[in-house]
Write a protein that holds these residues in place. Structure first.
Motif, mmCIF file in Angstrom:
data_model
loop_
_atom_site.group_PDB
_atom_site.id
_atom_site.type_symbol
_atom_site.label_atom_id
_atom_site.label_comp_id
_atom_site.label_asym_id
_atom_site.label_seq_id
_atom_site.Cartn_x
_atom_site.Cartn_y
_atom_site.Cartn_z
ATOM 1 N N GLY A 186 11.630 -1.623 -12.899
ATOM 2 C CA GLY A 186 10.337 -0.985 -13.135
ATOM 3 C C GLY A 186 9.201 -1.378 -12.219
ATOM 4 N N ALA A 187 9.385 -2.393 -11.386
ATOM 5 C CA ALA A 187 8.307 -2.804 -10.484
ATOM 6 C C ALA A 187 8.088 -1.746 -9.404
ATOM 7 N N LYS A 188 6.857 -1.619 -8.945
ATOM 8 C CA LYS A 188 6.512 -0.681 -7.883
ATOM 9 C C LYS A 188 6.448 -1.425 -6.554
ATOM 10 N N ALA A 189 6.882 -0.769 -5.488
ATOM 11 C CA ALA A 189 6.869 -1.404 -4.166
ATOM 12 C C ALA A 189 5.476 -1.878 -3.795
ATOM 13 N N VAL A 190 4.480 -1.095 -4.164
ATOM 14 C CA VAL A 190 3.097 -1.438 -3.824
ATOM 15 C C VAL A 190 2.659 -2.726 -4.520
ATOM 16 N N GLU A 191 3.335 -3.102 -5.597
ATOM 17 C CA GLU A 191 2.971 -4.303 -6.355
ATOM 18 C C GLU A 191 3.717 -5.549 -5.881
ATOM 19 N N LEU A 192 4.673 -5.385 -4.991
ATOM 20 C CA LEU A 192 5.505 -6.509 -4.554
ATOM 21 C C LEU A 192 5.091 -6.965 -3.163
ATOM 22 N N PRO A 193 4.474 -8.135 -3.038
ATOM 23 C CA PRO A 193 4.055 -8.629 -1.723
ATOM 24 C C PRO A 193 5.250 -8.817 -0.790
ATOM 25 N N VAL A 194 5.008 -8.623 0.494
ATOM 26 C CA VAL A 194 6.039 -8.852 1.501
ATOM 27 C C VAL A 194 6.145 -10.350 1.764
ATOM 28 N N GLU A 195 7.360 -10.870 1.733
ATOM 29 C CA GLU A 195 7.585 -12.298 1.924
ATOM 30 C C GLU A 195 7.865 -12.619 3.383
ATOM 31 N N GLN A 196 7.509 -13.848 3.750
ATOM 32 C CA GLN A 196 7.858 -14.381 5.055
ATOM 33 C C GLN A 196 8.551 -15.726 4.855
ATOM 34 N N PRO A 197 9.525 -16.064 5.695
ATOM 35 C CA PRO A 197 10.236 -17.328 5.512
ATOM 36 C C PRO A 197 9.356 -18.536 5.810
ATOM 37 N N THR A 198 9.658 -19.640 5.161
ATOM 38 C CA THR A 198 8.928 -20.891 5.395
ATOM 39 C C THR A 198 9.841 -21.962 5.985
ATOM 40 N N LYS A 199 11.153 -21.691 6.010
ATOM 41 C CA LYS A 199 12.106 -22.647 6.563
ATOM 42 C C LYS A 199 12.887 -21.993 7.704
ATOM 43 N N PHE A 200 13.073 -22.759 8.770
ATOM 44 C CA PHE A 200 13.811 -22.267 9.928
ATOM 45 C C PHE A 200 14.846 -23.312 10.332
ATOM 46 N N GLU A 201 15.906 -22.852 10.974
ATOM 47 C CA GLU A 201 16.959 -23.780 11.354
ATOM 48 C C GLU A 201 17.314 -23.633 12.827
ATOM 49 N N LEU A 202 17.598 -24.777 13.450
ATOM 50 C CA LEU A 202 18.080 -24.819 14.821
ATOM 51 C C LEU A 202 19.592 -24.992 14.757
ATOM 52 N N GLY A 231 0.764 -1.244 0.000
ATOM 53 C CA GLY A 231 0.000 0.000 0.000
ATOM 54 C C GLY A 231 0.790 1.288 0.000
ATOM 55 N N GLY A 232 2.106 1.230 -0.080
ATOM 56 C CA GLY A 232 2.895 2.457 -0.099
ATOM 57 C C GLY A 232 4.222 2.227 -0.790
ATOM 58 N N ASN A 233 5.279 2.794 -0.254
ATOM 59 C CA ASN A 233 6.597 2.649 -0.890
ATOM 60 C C ASN A 233 7.502 1.682 -0.132
ATOM 61 N N ILE A 234 6.892 0.847 0.758
ATOM 62 C CA ILE A 234 7.669 -0.123 1.531
ATOM 63 C C ILE A 234 7.268 -1.551 1.152
ATOM 64 N N THR A 235 8.269 -2.391 0.934
ATOM 65 C CA THR A 235 8.046 -3.823 0.724
ATOM 66 C C THR A 235 9.270 -4.559 1.256
ATOM 67 N N GLY A 236 9.374 -5.854 0.997
ATOM 68 C CA GLY A 236 10.549 -6.595 1.450
ATOM 69 C C GLY A 236 10.194 -7.880 2.148
ATOM 70 N N LEU A 237 10.884 -8.143 3.269
ATOM 71 C CA LEU A 237 10.742 -9.424 3.950
ATOM 72 C C LEU A 237 10.618 -9.241 5.463
ATOM 73 N N SER A 238 9.820 -10.111 6.087
ATOM 74 C CA SER A 238 9.707 -10.160 7.534
ATOM 75 C C SER A 238 10.321 -11.473 8.004
ATOM 76 N N ARG A 239 11.244 -11.409 8.966
ATOM 77 C CA ARG A 239 11.953 -12.602 9.422
ATOM 78 C C ARG A 239 11.131 -13.455 10.384
ATOM 79 N N LEU A 240 9.993 -12.928 10.872
ATOM 80 C CA LEU A 240 9.153 -13.629 11.846
ATOM 81 C C LEU A 240 9.892 -13.887 13.164
ATOM 82 N N THR A 241 10.904 -13.080 13.448
ATOM 83 C CA THR A 241 11.700 -13.277 14.659
ATOM 84 C C THR A 241 10.853 -13.231 15.915
ATOM 85 N N ARG A 242 9.987 -12.232 16.025
ATOM 86 C CA ARG A 242 9.173 -12.106 17.225
ATOM 87 C C ARG A 242 8.152 -13.239 17.309
#
Length: 323
Positions: free
Chosen positions: A290-306, A140-151
């Motif tokens: 050329g992609a817009k931030a608003v068009e790029l979904p934010v990703e979350q990881p699906t694999k975690f390591e111990l 919805g704005g100019n921010i996109t990227g990834l969330s590590r799900l740390t919390r």
């Protein structure tokens, strides 16, 4: 008629010549090299750290060579939260094409400073809950990227500590004294601790020169049986020192990244940072094309390591269960 034909041919030749000159001039004009701003919460210019290195590898894999077909302006917070606004302003004034940061205060400051420069984040918090974006699918704005799900993994880390440290009932969590209560890292651990019947005590420290020895003395005095070093601005620059103090005081130390285990922490359960920061480079590449931030979904990881440091376990006299 012949004179007209000669004039027409001459005009045509002149037009072709002019057109060729235009194309030649365009070809000779140097192509604009994109400029990226990277504001890091860890490392410094002499030792950027594994996250910056992973981002660089991601750019290289996509064909970018720093100084040749891409420029990256690196800035480092170095544990000094008060530097964030000026560093963000500096990158915005440079008119970078994309701003990249894994640091929540930096992303907040960047969101306030610019509505036009795309921002690629790699953060520990839920970006929707923190008000950075509208939704994961449509930021919805100019921010996109990834969330590590740390919390979100706070409960799982406490479960692992309970399994590794028999009879554990009290855990200390490093907190940044300078952040509001609702954004303190211990908040999620305390909620998970209640369900596991583990008392979670906040150990507040204040940068840029935190009293880590004092924090450990408070932990020992409070009979804390294990510690969690969170990925907060005041802690990140002192990962090795915290690990050394934990070993010295024979306290199991849970950390939130695999690289912190390599620095001496006992164990971590998290997404692989190297994968996430390489993917951040993919976001940068898409935006530059050329992609817009608003068009790029934010990703979350699906694999975690111990990750477990058996050397550290031996040093503090802890036996890791085979399972």
């Amino acid at each position: 008629m012949r004179e007209k034909s000669i004039i027409a041919k001459g005009a045509w030749s002149l037009a072709v010549l002019l057109l060729s000159c235009v194309h030649l001039a365009e070809a000779q004009q140097p192509k604009k090299i994109p400029r990226i701003g990277y504001l890091s919460g860890a490392g410094d210019p002499s030792n950027p750290g594994p996250n910056v290195e992973a981002f660089r590898r991601g750019l290289q894999e996509l064909g970018y060579i720093e100084g040749k077909n891409i420029l990256v302006e690196y800035r480092y917070i170095e544990g000094k939260r008060d530097r964030v606004p000026s560093l963000v302003a500096e990158l915005v004034q440079l008119k970078v094409d994309v701003l990249v940061s894994p640091n929540l205060p930096s992303i907040r400051a960047a969101k306030q400073a610019t509505k036009t420069i795309p921002i690629v984040m790699v953060i520990n918090w839920d970006p929707v809950a923190e008000g950075l974006i509208d939704s994961l699918e449509r930021p919805g704005g100019n921010i996109t990227g990834l969330s590590r799900l740390t919390r979100d993994l706070s409960g799982k880390r406490l479960e692992l500590l309970k399994e590794v440290v028999p009879g554990i009932s009290r855990v200390g969590v490093f907190d940044d004294a300078d952040v509001p209560l609702q954004t303190k890292a211990s908040k999620d651990y305390q909620a998970a601790g209640r369900a596991l019947k583990i008392q979670v005590q906040s150990l507040e420290i204040r940068g840029p020169n935190p009293d880590l020895e004092g924090a450990f003395q408070a932990a020992v005095k409070s009979r804390i049986r294990a510690l969690i070093a969170t990925q907060i601005t005041a802690v990140i620059p002192y990962t090795e020192k915290i690990a050394d103090l934990a070993i010295k005081n024979r306290l199991p130390l849970m950390v939130e990244t695999g690289s912190s285990v390599e620095a001496g922490g006992l164990m971590s359960y998290a997404a692989r940072n190297a994968d996430l920061f390489r993917r951040a480079a993919i976001y940068v590449d898409k935006i530059l094309k050329g992609a817009k931030a608003v068009e790029l979904p934010v990703e979350q990881p699906t694999k975690f390591e111990l990750v477990i440091n058996l050397k550290t376990a031996k040093q503090i006299g802890l036996t890791i269960p085979p399972n």
